[in-house]
Motif scaffolding. Structure first.
Motif, mmCIF file in Angstrom:
data_model
loop_
_atom_site.group_PDB
_atom_site.id
_atom_site.type_symbol
_atom_site.label_atom_id
_atom_site.label_comp_id
_atom_site.label_asym_id
_atom_site.label_seq_id
_atom_site.Cartn_x
_atom_site.Cartn_y
_atom_site.Cartn_z
ATOM 1 N N HIS A 131 48.423 42.528 42.827
ATOM 2 C CA HIS A 131 48.342 41.319 42.027
ATOM 3 C C HIS A 131 49.589 40.436 42.172
ATOM 4 N N ARG A 177 49.313 46.523 40.414
ATOM 5 C CA ARG A 177 50.341 45.483 40.238
ATOM 6 C C ARG A 177 50.865 44.993 41.582
ATOM 7 N N ASP A 184 42.795 46.619 35.373
ATOM 8 C CA ASP A 184 43.909 45.788 34.923
ATOM 9 C C ASP A 184 45.250 46.356 35.411
ATOM 10 N N PRO A 185 46.332 45.625 35.220
ATOM 11 C CA PRO A 185 47.641 46.074 35.727
ATOM 12 C C PRO A 185 48.159 47.356 35.095
ATOM 13 N N HIS A 241 48.300 38.982 46.671
ATOM 14 C CA HIS A 241 48.048 38.330 45.381
ATOM 15 C C HIS A 241 46.561 38.308 45.053
ATOM 16 N N GLU A 242 45.989 39.487 44.955
ATOM 17 C CA GLU A 242 44.560 39.623 44.666
ATOM 18 C C GLU A 242 44.341 40.281 43.304
ATOM 19 N N LEU A 243 43.313 39.837 42.627
ATOM 20 C CA LEU A 243 42.874 40.554 41.440
ATOM 21 C C LEU A 243 42.154 41.821 41.867
ATOM 22 N N CYS A 244 42.292 42.850 41.073
ATOM 23 C CA CYS A 244 41.614 44.110 41.389
ATOM 24 C C CYS A 244 40.220 44.062 40.745
#
Length: 549
Positions: free
Chosen positions: A367, A364, A249-250, A372-375
């Protein structure tokens, strides 16, 4: 085995498997019993469907004894050969197994036992024949070791008898025939790594053998036994693999969604430790999710000492993809190359300049800015094991575990009581991952083996169980636990996560054989069945005295 349970339940209920969601509760220990779909489970589900309410079925202790699967009893006829120097030449095995009234996993134990007879110690030739017969006893299922304790008991007792015939030391004949790295057995098992000899040497050296302390009433001595078991799963399903999904998560917290199941063996801790090691973050920033078939990826289930090996390799594969994603972005920000980067102390650092960013900063950047990718990544690991062919040959596991025990016992010749004083355990673990968890597995396995060796026996008369309570079915208690000394042998298995192998089933397997060998050697009698009860010991002593007369 949640996904196999889901499939089997769907077959019984005649439902689409996707409409069945298995949510696993906390399980303190499975030890093989969870492989079966027991009759009461679909009954419970049907009652819930009919009533529209949650339904729980509880067994009493007596019902648990009467209607749950048990470790399989069997009669084993084993003939072996050796040359004048003590090198083994052949084995011929005939087995009759008590299948119980219904077929469950017990019928499959021949698969594991065959490996012990064909491939534990160097064995040029082996003829193996096993029959499972129906009886009116409780049905046989899977239990820790899955046939291996029975096979190892027969084999190791036979080796002691062979040593006596040849006039050889009981430790020397085992060391002479020990398995070795690079060996390919007659059944096709491939030992990329093998710590069998080192495990034997460790227990012989540290046990104090060959000293015997014999008084008029109390007599002490040692018994030896070794073990071979799969250490990386077993190829009995179309796939023996495991999937892993990782989400960071961020804020730099990692969620591991693993197909593997936690049943008290400590897999959650081991997987979290692996991730912490690879990403350089604390265990307090890692969460493991593994209980819901609607959420987690596929896995065949917990069996064959596979979780650390198979789920661990799956996790490392996913971590490699995740680190590649993070490294690419971090390299851009640090104006360096991905191979220059080090993950440590919650940061991604340049080895050249020492500059670093917090790992959550990199997430971050991925993201909220291009690309603009999710980790989030996924990976599926399938071990290199293979199915046996029609001749029962094949490398069925990703790797193999070896162990040896030296057990010191004291026998009261007046009462026949056997006390285990010291257990010395050497085991090829590949690589120690969690020292405390490993120690717990070793000690728990040894104690379980002691119960099997000395007291645990289901007594049937005309199909009726006569001792279905813990008042009459004796298990070891805290006062029975001996000193247990453990010597891990690290062979760094090339295919294992960080070099590790599966370890959990092994500690139980050689214990009954080692105890029986010790008692037989001390008293100069033959104890060839389990458990080694005081009555059985006294009978052996009396029979020996009658023979003298």
């Amino acid at each position: 085995m949640p996904f196999l349970y889901q499939r089997e339940m769907s077959q019984v209920l005649k439902m689409d498997p996707s409409k069945i969601r298995v949510v696993q509760p906390i399980i303190g220990g499975g030890f093989g019993s969870k492989l079966d779909l027991h009759p009461f489970e679909p009954i419970c589900a049907l009652l819930s469907i009919k009533t529209g309410k949650p339904v729980q079925i509880l067994y009493s202790r007596e019902e648990e004894f009467l209607y749950s699967a048990i470790r399989q009893s069997m009669a084993i006829n084993l003939t072996t050969g050796a040359d004048k120097n003590g090198k083994f030449t052949f084995r011929e095995v005939q087995i009759i197994k008590d299948n119980g009234a219904y077929t469950s996993w017990g019928a499959r134990s021949s698969f594991v036992m065959m490996q012990t007879f064909s491939s534990l110690y160097q064995t040029p030739a082996c003829v193996y024949d096993a029959d499972a017969v129906y009886t009116n006893n409780v049905f046989a299922g899977s239990f820790r070791g899955f046939g291996n304790p029975q096979a190892t008991f027969a084999l190791e007792r036979n080796i002691d008898l062979m040593a006596h015939k040849l006039g050889m030391d009981r430790s020397e004949i085992r060391l002479l025939n020990a398995n070795f790295p690079g060996e390919v057995t007659g059944q096709g098992l491939e030992y990329h790594s093998c710590g069998h000899k080192q495990a034997l040497e460790a227990v012989v050296k540290n046990s104090g053998y060959p000293e015997n302390k014999n008084g008029e009433r109390y007599k002490r001595g040692f018994g030896f036994a070794s073990m071979l078991h799969v250490g990386g799963g077993a190829k009995i399903y179309p796939s023996d693999g495991c999937g892993t999904t990782l989400k960071m998560d961020p804020y730099g917290f990692l969620t591991i969604i693993t197909g593997s199941s936690e049943i008290g063996q400590g897999s959650e801790t081991v997987l979290a430790m692996m991730a912490a090691e690879e990403l350089g973050i604390g265990l307090d920033r890692i969460k493991v999710i593994n209980t819901d078939t609607s959420v987690k990826p596929w896995d065949v289930g917990v069996h064959a000492s596979r979780t650390s090996f198979v789920a661990g390799n799956s996790l490392l594969g996913a971590l490699e993809i995740l680190k590649e994603k993070l490294s690419t972005k971090a390299a851009q920000l640090l104006n360096t190359t991905p191979d220059d980067l080090v993950f440590q102390e919650g940061e991604i650092r340049s080895g050249k300049t020492g500059d670093a960013f917090k790992i959550d900063k990199i997430v971050r950047e991925l993201h909220f800015k291009p690309p603009h990718e999710l980790c989030e990544v996924s990976y599926f690991y399938e071990p290199s094991s293979e199915f046996q062919d029609k001749n029962y040959k094949g490398n069925v596991s990703g790797c193999y575990a070896f162990a040896a025990q030296a057990v010191e016992v004291e026998v009261d010749t007046l009462t026949g009581k056997v006390d285990v004083l010291n257990v010395h355990m050497g085991q090829d673990v590949g690589k120690v991952l969690n020292p405390l968890g490993l120690e717990g597995q070793i000690e728990g396995g040894v104690v379980m083996g002691m119960g099997y060796a000395l007291s645990e026996e289901m007594i049937f008369e005309d199909g009726y169980l006569r001792n279905p309570t813990f008042h009459d079915y004796k298990v070891p208690t805290a006062r029975d636990i001996p000193e247990i000394s453990f010597y891990p042998v690290e062979t760094n298995e090339e295919t294992g996560p960080f070099g590790a192998k599966g370890v959990a089933e092994a500690p139980l397997v050689p214990t009954p054989a080692a105890i029986a060998n010790a008692v037989s050697n001390i008293l100069d009698v033959e104890i060839n069945s389990l458990p080694v009860t005081p009555e059985k010991v006294l009978k052996a002593i009396c029979d020996k005295e009658k023979d003298r007369d």
